[in-house]
Design a protein around this motif. Structure first.
Motif, mmCIF file in Angstrom:
data_model
loop_
_atom_site.group_PDB
_atom_site.id
_atom_site.type_symbol
_atom_site.label_atom_id
_atom_site.label_comp_id
_atom_site.label_asym_id
_atom_site.label_seq_id
_atom_site.Cartn_x
_atom_site.Cartn_y
_atom_site.Cartn_z
ATOM 1 N N SER A 200 0.824 -1.200 0.000
ATOM 2 C CA SER A 200 0.000 0.000 0.000
ATOM 3 C C SER A 200 0.860 1.253 0.000
ATOM 4 N N ASP A 201 0.286 2.352 -0.468
ATOM 5 C CA ASP A 201 0.937 3.653 -0.370
ATOM 6 C C ASP A 201 0.591 4.355 0.938
ATOM 7 N N VAL A 202 -0.190 3.712 1.769
ATOM 8 C CA VAL A 202 -0.559 4.273 3.057
ATOM 9 C C VAL A 202 0.679 4.464 3.933
ATOM 10 N N THR A 203 0.779 5.609 4.599
ATOM 11 C CA THR A 203 1.831 5.831 5.588
ATOM 12 C C THR A 203 1.433 5.125 6.876
ATOM 13 N N SER A 204 2.311 4.261 7.363
ATOM 14 C CA SER A 204 2.039 3.551 8.617
ATOM 15 C C SER A 204 3.152 3.832 9.601
ATOM 16 N N HIS A 205 2.797 3.880 10.877
ATOM 17 C CA HIS A 205 3.778 4.211 11.906
ATOM 18 C C HIS A 205 3.404 3.499 13.198
ATOM 19 N N LEU A 206 4.350 2.725 13.750
ATOM 20 C CA LEU A 206 4.144 2.039 15.011
ATOM 21 C C LEU A 206 4.784 2.890 16.114
ATOM 22 N N ILE A 207 3.980 3.350 17.049
ATOM 23 C CA ILE A 207 4.355 4.392 18.007
ATOM 24 C C ILE A 207 5.604 4.077 18.834
ATOM 25 N N PRO A 208 5.848 2.837 19.302
ATOM 26 C CA PRO A 208 7.009 2.624 20.180
ATOM 27 C C PRO A 208 8.360 2.887 19.538
ATOM 28 N N TRP A 209 8.394 3.053 18.218
ATOM 29 C CA TRP A 209 9.672 3.377 17.576
ATOM 30 C C TRP A 209 10.309 4.608 18.223
ATOM 31 N N GLU A 210 9.487 5.569 18.629
ATOM 32 C CA GLU A 210 10.009 6.833 19.151
ATOM 33 C C GLU A 210 10.834 6.640 20.412
ATOM 34 N N SER A 211 10.583 5.571 21.159
ATOM 35 C CA SER A 211 11.276 5.354 22.429
ATOM 36 C C SER A 211 12.519 4.494 22.290
ATOM 37 N N ASN A 212 12.744 3.908 21.131
ATOM 38 C CA ASN A 212 13.925 3.074 20.922
ATOM 39 C C ASN A 212 15.185 3.935 20.855
ATOM 40 N N GLY A 213 16.230 3.443 21.483
ATOM 41 C CA GLY A 213 17.514 4.134 21.377
ATOM 42 C C GLY A 213 18.252 3.749 20.103
ATOM 43 N N SER A 214 19.510 4.160 20.018
ATOM 44 C CA SER A 214 20.332 3.904 18.835
ATOM 45 C C SER A 214 21.264 2.719 19.068
ATOM 46 N N MET A 215 21.444 1.900 18.034
ATOM 47 C CA MET A 215 22.404 0.795 18.087
ATOM 48 C C MET A 215 23.783 1.208 17.580
ATOM 49 N N GLU A 216 23.967 2.475 17.218
ATOM 50 C CA GLU A 216 25.209 2.899 16.571
ATOM 51 C C GLU A 216 26.433 2.600 17.436
ATOM 52 N N GLN A 217 26.394 2.990 18.713
ATOM 53 C CA GLN A 217 27.557 2.776 19.562
ATOM 54 C C GLN A 217 27.765 1.292 19.863
ATOM 55 N N VAL A 218 26.694 0.570 20.159
ATOM 56 C CA VAL A 218 26.811 -0.856 20.464
ATOM 57 C C VAL A 218 27.395 -1.611 19.273
ATOM 58 N N LEU A 219 26.914 -1.293 18.069
ATOM 59 C CA LEU A 219 27.429 -1.961 16.874
ATOM 60 C C LEU A 219 28.901 -1.643 16.641
ATOM 61 N N ALA A 220 29.305 -0.411 16.919
ATOM 62 C CA ALA A 220 30.715 -0.047 16.746
ATOM 63 C C ALA A 220 31.591 -0.890 17.664
ATOM 64 N N TRP A 221 31.150 -1.097 18.893
ATOM 65 C CA TRP A 221 31.929 -1.919 19.836
ATOM 66 C C TRP A 221 31.923 -3.396 19.444
ATOM 67 N N ILE A 222 30.744 -3.898 19.036
ATOM 68 C CA ILE A 222 30.665 -5.320 18.674
ATOM 69 C C ILE A 222 31.481 -5.606 17.421
ATOM 70 N N LYS A 223 31.267 -4.808 16.376
ATOM 71 C CA LYS A 223 31.979 -5.040 15.125
ATOM 72 C C LYS A 223 33.474 -4.738 15.255
ATOM 73 N N GLY A 224 33.824 -3.879 16.202
ATOM 74 C CA GLY A 224 35.231 -3.559 16.420
ATOM 75 C C GLY A 224 35.960 -4.596 17.256
ATOM 76 N N GLY A 225 35.238 -5.549 17.822
ATOM 77 C CA GLY A 225 35.874 -6.623 18.576
ATOM 78 C C GLY A 225 36.064 -6.351 20.053
ATOM 79 N N VAL A 226 35.391 -5.343 20.604
ATOM 80 C CA VAL A 226 35.584 -4.973 22.010
ATOM 81 C C VAL A 226 35.198 -6.107 22.955
ATOM 82 N N ILE A 227 34.131 -6.848 22.625
ATOM 83 C CA ILE A 227 33.686 -7.940 23.507
ATOM 84 C C ILE A 227 33.848 -9.313 22.838
ATOM 85 N N GLY A 228 34.667 -9.384 21.812
ATOM 86 C CA GLY A 228 34.840 -10.643 21.089
ATOM 87 C C GLY A 228 33.615 -10.935 20.240
ATOM 88 N N GLU A 229 33.312 -12.209 20.027
ATOM 89 C CA GLU A 229 32.134 -12.578 19.244
ATOM 90 C C GLU A 229 30.873 -12.464 20.090
#
Length: 504
Positions: A200-229
């Motif tokens: 559909s071309d309908v715009t849909s939005h699930l409200i709890p998205w607004e409360s989710n934080g960012s994975m940017e920092q966690v992914l940088a640490w995981i992919k960088g090997g900070v905690i191993g696999e």
């Protein structure tokens, strides 16, 4: 369907075959075009306590005009809230009237009449004429969508078991929608709604998205090997914070005035009214709610699923508390409960490896259960918080507050973690404004239904696993449990006449 079909026809359960809507052409699923300078005519479904709590933010938005409200309960009777006056004060402030009261039983605001009154009182104050009467009121959303042709968009704040059918009815008519979690409390229904939204071309939005934080920092640490696999992701919540019931109500209290119980039940099987099913406590029943994970996992895990690309779990392992009773013969017994969520539970999901990470276990906990305290925290005399997130690797651990904001490394390569620190902003635009802007631009939001399948799949498999109390082997392509086929009945719903997805 002709707009002249009356309310009695809807309540009687007219089938789409009788009115020529069995097949919905793809052309019908387009969204309504709205000029950037125009206001969006919105309907508001759900005037319970949470619905009324979120109403002021929407009603104050200059890009929105609320033209209709809908709820099967008319009067403010039998509602519960987190404080005795908090919601009342908020609504009084919204309409600038300290004398406004909800009526009903004189306790907590709620119901269709309150919703209509708040909308019209606010617009009367803004217009400074004190006489605005432009908000229609409906107890049946199907009637509202068919008879009110001025609706461009809708906000849905209903009970979990009605979300899927309401979203379907909106998308079919090209009505843009924003909705609270979950998309549906049955896996197959959620899948069909999401697939319909994608086409559909309908715009849909699930409200709890607004409360989710960012994975940017966690992914940088995981992919960088900070905690191993990465091996495990743990997420725990203090829910439920509502009463849970271990037995089906036996007594049959009087139905409150103005409460259309048949409409509240919607697609679910008929049963006698009882307040223990409704309002704040509906989440605790498999038929009407989605449990603690559907309530809170959308806030904490949506970006985790996206960042780690967690898709297609193949094994689900439930752990749940149980309740015992005493018979009149002075013997103890354990309740065989497949109708209400347990007081406490955990659920482990096994996800396959992908191109950049190994296989990962995701473990959810609720009811006060938490994972074991990591050794590094024991050494620091720290306890786990009541809610939180933890990423466990082969060489270390990342901790985070529940909604993934300001994570930190507990153990691992701390020097590398410092080098990989990122300046992440967790500020987000208002969800209301995000939705309004997307509708006017003819675009999707970051919280679109189109992005919500992994979390929708997980919360419904959690429910089915707890309900059956069995380990599940799951075929994600067929969306079927393969090792115990009787559990598949919990992934679907038997719709009452007039309530199927092809009928609403």
């Amino acid at each position: 369907m002709k707009s002249t079909i009356d309310r009695r026809t809807f309540i009687g359960g007219v089938s789409t075959a009788a009115v020529g809507l069995t097949i919905v052409p793809s052309s019908v699923l387009g969204g309504k075009n709205i000029a950037p300078s125009d206001k969006i005519n919105m309907a508001y479904i759900g005037c319970g306590t949470q619905g009324l709590r979120e109403l002021p933010d929407l009603i104050k938005n200059p890009g929105v005009q609320i033209v209709a409200v809908c709820d099967p309960q008319r009067e403010a009777v039998g509602y519960y809230d987190w404080s005795p006056k908090g919601l009342l004060n908020s609504l009084q402030n919204c309409i600038d009237d300290k004398n406004w009261n909800p009526g009903g039983d004189g306790k907590i605001p709620g119901g269709l009449n309150n919703g209509k009154d708040i909308v019209e009182s606010y617009y009367s104050r803004v217009a400074k004429n004190g006489n605005y009467k432009g908000c229609a009121a409906y107890t049946d959303f199907r009637e509202m969508f068919e008879t009110n042709k001025n609706i461009d968009a809708v906000k849905i704040m209903a009970t979990d078991h009605l979300h899927g059918v309401m979203a379907t009815a909106a998308i079919k008519r090209g009505i843009h929608l924003t909705m609270h979690k979950p998309i549906a409390n049955r896996l197959e229904e959620g899948f069909k709604v999401i697939e319909m939204a994608k086409k559909s071309d309908v715009t849909s939005h699930l409200i709890p998205w607004e409360s989710n934080g960012s994975m940017e920092q966690v992914l940088a640490w995981i992919k960088g090997g900070v905690i191993g696999e990465l091996k495990e992701v743990h997420n725990w919540s203090n829910r439920p914070v509502w009463p849970q019931y271990a037995e089906i109500p036996a007594e049959q209290p009087k139905l409150p005035n103005g409460f259309d119980w048949d409409l509240w039940l919607g697609p679910e099987a008929a049963r006698p009214y009882h307040p223990n099913y409704t309002n704040m406590v509906f989440r605790g029943w498999y038929d009407f709610g989605g449990g603690a994970m559907a309530d809170m996992g959308h806030y904490s895990l949506w970006t985790v699923f996206g960042g780690l690309e967690l898709e297609n779990p193949y094994f689900i392992e439930p752990q749940r508390s149980h309740v015992c009773g005493l018979t009149d013969k002075a013997t103890a017994y354990r309740l065989n409960n497949d109708y209400a969520f347990p007081y406490a539970s955990s659920c482990r999901f096994k996800y396959p490896k992908n191109s950049w990470r190994p296989a990962v276990d995701l473990i959810w906990y609720d009811g006060g259960i938490r994972p074991a305290v990591p050794e590094a925290l024991i050494q620091q005399d720290h306890e786990l918080p009541q809610e939180g997130l933890m990423f466990v690797g082969s060489k270390g651990i990342i901790m985070s507050p529940f909604m993934l904001k300001d994570p930190y490394v507990v153990s691992g390569d701390l020097k590398l973690a410092e080098e990989l620190n990122k300046n992440v902003s967790y500020e987000r635009e208002s969800g209301v404004q995000r939705f309004v802007d997307a509708v006017k631009a003819g675009k999707q939001t970051a919280g679109s239904f189109r992005e919500a399948w992994p979390i929708t799949e997980a919360v419904n498999l959690y429910s089915a696993a707890l309900r059956s109390n069995k380990n599940l082997k799951y075929d994600s392509v067929k969306r079927q449990v393969t090792n115990t086929s009787e559990v598949n009945k919990y992934l679907t719903r038997e719709y009452r006449a007039g309530w199927g997805l092809d009928e609403v």
